[in-house]
Design a protein around this motif. Structure first.
Motif, PDB file in Angstrom:
ATOM      1  N   ILE A  21       0.698  -1.208   0.034  1.00  0.00           N
ATOM      2  CA  ILE A  21      -0.037   0.011   0.057  1.00  0.00           C
ATOM      3  C   ILE A  21       0.949   1.207  -0.179  1.00  0.00           C
ATOM      4  O   ILE A  21       1.693   1.362   0.690  1.00  0.00           O
ATOM      5  N   ARG A  22       0.748   2.295  -0.846  1.00  0.00           N
ATOM      6  CA  ARG A  22       1.420   3.345  -0.803  1.00  0.00           C
ATOM      7  C   ARG A  22       0.726   4.371  -0.304  1.00  0.00           C
ATOM      8  O   ARG A  22      -0.628   4.872  -0.618  1.00  0.00           O
ATOM      9  N   ILE A  23       1.330   5.327   0.295  1.00  0.00           N
ATOM     10  CA  ILE A  23       0.531   6.265   1.264  1.00  0.00           C
ATOM     11  C   ILE A  23       1.100   7.512   0.518  1.00  0.00           C
ATOM     12  O   ILE A  23       2.293   7.853   0.300  1.00  0.00           O
ATOM     13  N   PHE A  24       0.140   8.412  -0.016  1.00  0.00           N
ATOM     14  CA  PHE A  24       0.225   9.637  -0.318  1.00  0.00           C
ATOM     15  C   PHE A  24       0.189  10.907   0.397  1.00  0.00           C
ATOM     16  O   PHE A  24      -0.417  10.719   1.368  1.00  0.00           O
ATOM     17  N   ASN A  25       1.063  11.783   0.303  1.00  0.00           N
ATOM     18  CA  ASN A  25       1.292  13.131   0.874  1.00  0.00           C
ATOM     19  C   ASN A  25      -0.178  14.051   0.400  1.00  0.00           C
ATOM     20  O   ASN A  25      -0.547  14.888   1.303  1.00  0.00           O
ATOM     21  N   SER A  26      -0.586  14.061  -0.546  1.00  0.00           N
ATOM     22  CA  SER A  26      -1.698  14.740  -1.170  1.00  0.00           C
ATOM     23  C   SER A  26      -2.401  14.009  -2.110  1.00  0.00           C
ATOM     24  O   SER A  26      -2.051  13.036  -2.753  1.00  0.00           O
ATOM     25  N   PHE A  27      -3.489  14.684  -2.439  1.00  0.00           N
ATOM     26  CA  PHE A  27      -4.549  14.246  -3.506  1.00  0.00           C
ATOM     27  C   PHE A  27      -3.847  14.352  -4.828  1.00  0.00           C
ATOM     28  O   PHE A  27      -3.919  13.511  -5.610  1.00  0.00           O
ATOM     29  N   GLU A  28      -3.144  15.450  -4.849  1.00  0.00           N
ATOM     30  CA  GLU A  28      -2.676  15.762  -6.183  1.00  0.00           C
ATOM     31  C   GLU A  28      -1.320  14.609  -6.698  1.00  0.00           C
ATOM     32  O   GLU A  28      -1.487  13.989  -7.716  1.00  0.00           O
ATOM     33  N   GLU A  29      -0.804  14.208  -5.837  1.00  0.00           N
ATOM     34  CA  GLU A  29       0.270  13.139  -5.842  1.00  0.00           C
ATOM     35  C   GLU A  29      -0.704  11.648  -6.108  1.00  0.00           C
ATOM     36  O   GLU A  29       0.102  10.995  -6.970  1.00  0.00           O
ATOM     37  N   ALA A  30      -1.514  11.345  -5.439  1.00  0.00           N
ATOM     38  CA  ALA A  30      -2.182  10.366  -5.602  1.00  0.00           C
ATOM     39  C   ALA A  30      -2.798  10.403  -7.119  1.00  0.00           C
ATOM     40  O   ALA A  30      -2.845   9.540  -7.720  1.00  0.00           O
TER      41      ALA A  30
END
Length: 88
Positions: free
Chosen positions: A29-38
């Motif tokens: 599972i990858r954790i993103f720091n922002s919606f933009e990165e996701a």
């Protein structure tokens, strides 16, 4: 709300909204720091998919939304009419 709680909410929302888009063969599972990165990662994953796979995922999503199985589709005969089914 703490930053860590917000991050977990973002992850949960992303998984719920984009579950069909992500590659299911990965075992992490990858954790993103922002919606933009996701969103950027999602776009890159879509670009990597073949058009046939994207169509297959779209058809599967439509079948799930309308609660229709492949067997139901095979048993239907062509009538030349559009039939609207209300769920639930």
């Amino acid at each position: 709300m703490k930053a860590q709680e917000i991050k977990y909410i973002m992850i949960a929302a992303y998984i719920l909204l984009n579950g069909m888009v992500m590659n299911k063969t990965k075992d992490r599972i990858r954790i993103f720091n922002s919606f933009e990165e996701a969103k950027a990662t999602e776009i890159q994953n879509i670009i990597k998919q073949s058009p046939i796979d994207r169509l297959r995922h779209t058809v599967e999503l439509i079948l799930r939304v309308y609660q229709v199985s492949r067997e139901d589709l095979k048993s239907r005969t062509a009538t030349g009419k559009i039939r609207i089914i209300k769920a639930g």
